[in-house]
Scaffold this motif. Structure first.
Motif, PDB file in Angstrom:
ATOM      1  N   ALA A 165      39.938 -11.845 -16.448  1.00  9.64           N
ATOM      2  CA  ALA A 165      40.851 -11.355 -17.496  1.00  9.64           C
ATOM      3  C   ALA A 165      42.181 -12.151 -17.277  1.00  9.64           C
ATOM      4  CB  ALA A 165      41.221  -9.968 -17.405  1.00  9.64           C
ATOM      5  N   ALA A 166      42.602 -12.314 -16.173  1.00  9.97           N
ATOM      6  CA  ALA A 166      43.856 -13.015 -16.176  1.00  9.97           C
ATOM      7  C   ALA A 166      43.769 -14.555 -16.386  1.00  9.97           C
ATOM      8  CB  ALA A 166      44.437 -12.902 -14.659  1.00  9.97           C
ATOM      9  N   GLU A 167      42.660 -15.299 -15.992  1.00  8.10           N
ATOM     10  CA  GLU A 167      42.422 -16.434 -16.473  1.00  8.10           C
ATOM     11  C   GLU A 167      42.313 -16.661 -17.921  1.00  8.10           C
ATOM     12  OE1 GLU A 167      38.899 -19.597 -15.384  1.00  8.10           O
ATOM     13  OE2 GLU A 167      39.142 -18.162 -14.220  1.00  8.10           O
ATOM     14  N   VAL A 168      41.539 -15.841 -18.709  1.00  9.06           N
ATOM     15  CA  VAL A 168      41.278 -15.689 -20.218  1.00  9.06           C
ATOM     16  C   VAL A 168      42.816 -15.450 -20.662  1.00  9.06           C
ATOM     17  CG1 VAL A 168      40.362 -14.655 -22.044  1.00  9.06           C
ATOM     18  CG2 VAL A 168      38.997 -15.001 -19.861  1.00  9.06           C
ATOM     19  N   GLY A 169      43.237 -14.437 -20.079  1.00  9.00           N
ATOM     20  CA  GLY A 169      44.683 -13.923 -20.646  1.00  9.00           C
ATOM     21  C   GLY A 169      45.796 -15.008 -20.691  1.00  9.00           C
ATOM     22  N   MET A 193      46.593  -7.790 -20.449  1.00  8.75           N
ATOM     23  CA  MET A 193      45.198  -7.819 -20.746  1.00  8.75           C
ATOM     24  C   MET A 193      44.868  -6.305 -20.475  1.00  8.75           C
ATOM     25  SD  MET A 193      43.742 -10.816 -21.646  1.00  8.75           S
ATOM     26  CE  MET A 193      42.209 -10.516 -21.460  1.00  8.75           C
ATOM     27  N   ILE A 194      44.010  -5.960 -21.438  1.00  6.51           N
ATOM     28  CA  ILE A 194      43.425  -4.571 -21.067  1.00  6.51           C
ATOM     29  C   ILE A 194      41.977  -4.558 -21.114  1.00  6.51           C
ATOM     30  CG2 ILE A 194      43.211  -2.148 -22.251  1.00  6.51           C
ATOM     31  CD1 ILE A 194      46.178  -2.573 -23.598  1.00  6.51           C
ATOM     32  N   ASN A 195      41.502  -4.118 -19.722  1.00  6.34           N
ATOM     33  CA  ASN A 195      40.252  -3.681 -19.735  1.00  6.34           C
ATOM     34  C   ASN A 195      40.016  -2.320 -19.182  1.00  6.34           C
ATOM     35  OD1 ASN A 195      40.882  -3.649 -16.970  1.00  6.34           O
ATOM     36  ND2 ASN A 195      39.426  -5.399 -16.623  1.00  6.34           N
ATOM     37  N   GLY A 196      38.672  -1.914 -19.287  1.00  4.79           N
ATOM     38  CA  GLY A 196      38.492  -0.651 -19.006  1.00  4.79           C
ATOM     39  C   GLY A 196      36.798  -0.261 -18.965  1.00  4.79           C
ATOM     40  N   PHE A 241      46.961  -5.068 -17.060  1.00  6.36           N
ATOM     41  CA  PHE A 241      47.547  -5.569 -16.155  1.00  6.36           C
ATOM     42  C   PHE A 241      48.329  -6.853 -16.619  1.00  6.36           C
ATOM     43  CE2 PHE A 241      44.246  -8.623 -15.671  1.00  6.36           C
ATOM     44  CZ  PHE A 241      42.958  -7.889 -16.241  1.00  6.36           C
ATOM     45  N   ASN A 242      49.415  -7.186 -15.835  1.00  6.68           N
ATOM     46  CA  ASN A 242      50.042  -8.361 -16.331  1.00  6.68           C
ATOM     47  C   ASN A 242      49.486  -9.530 -15.991  1.00  6.68           C
ATOM     48  OD1 ASN A 242      52.471 -10.490 -15.991  1.00  6.68           O
ATOM     49  ND2 ASN A 242      53.668  -8.638 -15.821  1.00  6.68           N
ATOM     50  N   VAL A 243      49.381 -10.421 -16.817  1.00  9.22           N
ATOM     51  CA  VAL A 243      48.632 -11.806 -16.695  1.00  9.22           C
ATOM     52  C   VAL A 243      49.071 -12.671 -15.643  1.00  9.22           C
ATOM     53  CG1 VAL A 243      47.897 -13.895 -18.076  1.00  9.22           C
ATOM     54  CG2 VAL A 243      47.745 -11.585 -19.155  1.00  9.22           C
ATOM     55  N   GLN A 244      50.720 -12.700 -15.809  1.00  7.05           N
ATOM     56  CA  GLN A 244      51.717 -13.438 -14.866  1.00  7.05           C
ATOM     57  C   GLN A 244      51.448 -13.191 -13.383  1.00  7.05           C
ATOM     58  OE1 GLN A 244      55.414 -13.623 -16.262  1.00  7.05           O
ATOM     59  NE2 GLN A 244      55.475 -16.005 -16.432  1.00  7.05           N
TER      60      GLN A 244
END
Lengths: 174, 494
Positions: free
Chosen positions: B257-261, B269-272, B288-291
């Motif tokens: 998610a961070a990579e895609v973000g 990014m929001i996942n669940g 979560f914070n992408v940075q």
């Protein structure tokens, strides 16, 4: 909910099943102190069928040193016929001598009963029956039994005893 | 839940009343066993200062796989939201286990957990087992120190009831196993300004992918409605992910998610995940914070009812994730529509079972619901009234028999003394009969009322209470200030 109905029924039965018995305290011998000594019929109301017999006892109540009784009973002779008259047990309680028992039915609705001890100083006290009368009923309906003014009681020394109450009886033919 | 769940009404203690005020600004830790290293902090820690923890999948003993996954996910979500530890991503954990040729559920020993923890760079590992025996569930959790390889703390919960009720127990367990006392934490995302967000499809567990996708779409729409976030177009996100060789459904790890973000240029990014346990649904959402790669906000919802009722829940969740109060129309919709009504319908069968039980034996239905206090009161009250009624009825019968017996003696008696004695005795017994009869009426009515209350109460019990445990209850609790146990009665007011 199917169980609601039987439940309510059971609950209702539980609450209504308890009944208080209706007891009548109507024994004819149960009188006030102011009404004794007295004389009465027992039972107060004797029931039978037309043509049947009814047995009625004559009781003396709370007498002291009783020596003799004359009971004169009046009734409607068209309705009742005297079948038999027998001595009661009360005066038989004396240990001195046996009582004399005489009765006379005039056939016109008057029955005279005499029961007494011979001689002085022989008496009994308390409550008890002095005679048993058996009637046969002729017609349907109520027939009263009354003690007349001639009814009297005497003590062992032949002194009169004041009768404070004379209760009347009844024979009912159905 | 932001509301105060329980207000302690009475404290019956070994010592006299002492007010216990929870400090909501700090996470306090109750005294632990000697072996357990307590986690304490007086103020929220920065992510770097937090101990790192990974949660292994729990050993499954007799439950459907998706139920165990949902329950463990709720544990992860809770651990992550405590603010006391930093939770390592599950996907990284899975990858390492795969490399080691292990399955998560197969890594049940402390040695294995420690070994995996070292590879992950975690300081602590949480593992355990969930078992079911009849209607009783047992959950055992272990807190393993990676450095020593030893289990430093174990927590066990036993629960009897519908599986949905386990969700709140798992939340409690999440706090207990890290050795922290449960508090309602508010996250520290700035609540002003606009943020850029991308939402990954929620992971379905026990529901189908289409339902999960529909709910994710509704969630995204509602996030947009808040006006707080600028959403990345779904198509754009899919394109970027395809370029990177990811599939949306497969991108459930924080790393991915961070990579895609980062590629999308979003801040968050929001996942669940959406899980199903019996007829209870759980939604666990993480932003979560992408940075920084750290979880900024986690929220979870437990819902009982048909799946379409989840729409309102997820709409409200969207507002909460943005740190905003949900609008009134949504709250009213939650109260009036779906949830309450469907709850009643869904609860009917359970209520019927409880009602029948209570109809057979007062209090049994309440026991079935674990409402032990009410069950005790109803059983005790019913038994007491029943005993009094039985006693009164016996008195009635004996008094009545004696009254009739002495009346007969009275009627046959010829001596005035005897007459009067029998009459008085008969009348005394007649009075006793009347008194006993009155008592029968009173106790019968009370018994009837107790019974009716018992059946009505069993029928009206709300299943959601069972899940959340919102019953008036007595509980034994340790008071760290007094260093003594206390018996408390608590009643939920919400």
């Amino acid at each position: 909910m199917r169980w609601i109905k039987p439940l309510c029924t059971a609950l209702a039965l539980l609450l209504t099943a308890c009944e208080i018995p209706n007891l009548l305290f109507d024994n004819v011998l149960d009188v006030e102190d102011s009404d004794v000594p007295g004389i009465t019929f027992n039972p107060g109301v004797a029931e039978t069928t037309v043509g049947g017999t009814a047995s009625v006892k004559i009781y003396v109540m709370e007498v002291d040193n009783l020596g003799g009784v004359h009971a004169q009973v009046q009734f409607d002779y068209t309705r009742l016929t005297v079948t038999s008259v027998a001595a009661g047990t009360f005066l038989g309680g004396s240990t001195v001598s046996a009582p004399i028992f005489i009765y006379e039915n005039d056939g016109a609705g008057t029955l005279d009963i005499n029961t007494f001890y011979m001689g002085a100083g022989n008496g009994v006290s308390g409550t008890g029956d002095i005679a048993t009368i058996v009637f046969t009923t002729n017609t349907a309906g109520q027939t009263y039994l009354n003690f007349t003014e001639q009814t009297e009681m005497v003590d062992a020394d032949d002194n009169p005893i004041t009768i404070k109450s004379k209760a009347r009886g009844m024979v009912v033919a159905k | 839940m932001s509301q105060i769940k329980h207000i302690i009404l009475f404290i019956f203690a070994l010592t006299c009343l002492s007010a216990q005020v929870a400090d909501t600004a700090a996470v306090s830790v109750p005294p632990q066993d000697d072996v357990a290293a307590p986690l304490t902090m007086a103020a929220p820690l920065s992510p770097d200062a937090m101990p790192t923890v990974a949660v292994l999948d729990f050993e499954n003993n007799g439950l459907p796989v998706y139920e165990v996954e949902s329950l463990v996910e709720r544990l992860r979500s809770t651990v992550s939201s405590t603010g006391v530890v930093r939770l390592l991503d599950r996907k990284i954990l899975e990858k390492i286990l795969e490399e080691q040729g292990l399955q998560q559920s197969g890594c049940t020993t402390d040695e294995c957990a420690a070994e995996v923890g070292q590879l992950l760079g975690a300081q602590y590992m949480i593992g355990g087992a969930i078992g079911k025996l009849g209607d009783t569930y047992t959950v055992e959790a272990r807190w393993v120190s990676v450095s020593t390889g030893a289990t430093e703390r174990t927590e066990t919960i036993t629960y009897e009831g519908p599986v949905g009720g386990l969700v709140s127990k798992m939340e409690d367990l999440g706090w207990q196993i890290i050795g922290a006392q449960r508090v309602e934490l508010e996250t520290v995302v700035a609540d002003t300004g606009t943020i850029t967000v991308a939402i990954l499809d929620f992971e379905p567990r026990g529901i189908n992918a289409l339902e999960a996708q529909t709910l994710t779409d509704r969630f995204a729409t509602e996030i947009n409605s808040t006006g707080r976030a600028v959403l990345v177009d779904r198509r754009q996100m899919t394109e970027v992910m395809q370029e990177q060789g990811y599939e949306q459904a497969g991108c459930t790890s924080e790393e991915c998610a961070a990579e895609v973000g980062a590629l999308l240029g979003v801040e968050f990014m929001i996942n669940g995940a959406i899980g199903k346990l019996g007829d209870t649904y759980t939604i666990d959402v993480k932003m979560f914070n992408v940075q920084t790669g750290t979880a900024e906000r986690t929220k979870n919802v437990t819902y009982t009812g048909p799946v379409d009722g989840m729409i309102t829940e997820i709409e409200i969740l969207a507002w909460l994730m943005m740190g905003l109060e949900p609008p009134d129309y949504l709250v009213e919709k939650q109260d009036k529509s779906g949830e309450r009504l469907t709850d009643v319908l869904a609860n009917f069968l359970l209520n019927y079972k409880a009602t029948v039980r209570s109809a057979l034996v007062p209090g049994w239905g309440q026991l079935y619901y674990k409402d032990n206090t009410m069950a005790g009161m109803l059983m005790g009250g019913g038994a007491l009234m029943g005993f009094m009624l039985y006693n009164a009825r016996n008195n009635y019968k004996s008094s009545k028999a004696k009254a009739i017996e002495f009346h007969g003696l009275y009627m046959d008696a010829t001596k005035l003394v005897d007459l009067r004695s029998y009459k008085a005795t008969s009348k005394d017994h007649l009075s006793d009969t009347k008194r006993a009869n009155n008592k029968i009426k009173i106790y019968g009515t009370l018994l009837g009322l107790t019974y009716a209350t018992n059946v009505f109460h069993a029928y009206m019990l709300d299943k959601s209470q069972l899940a959340s445990g919102n019953f008036p209850r007595f509980e034994l609790a340790f008071n760290p200030e007094l260093n003594a146990p206390q018996l408390r009665l608590s009643i939920a007011l919400d």
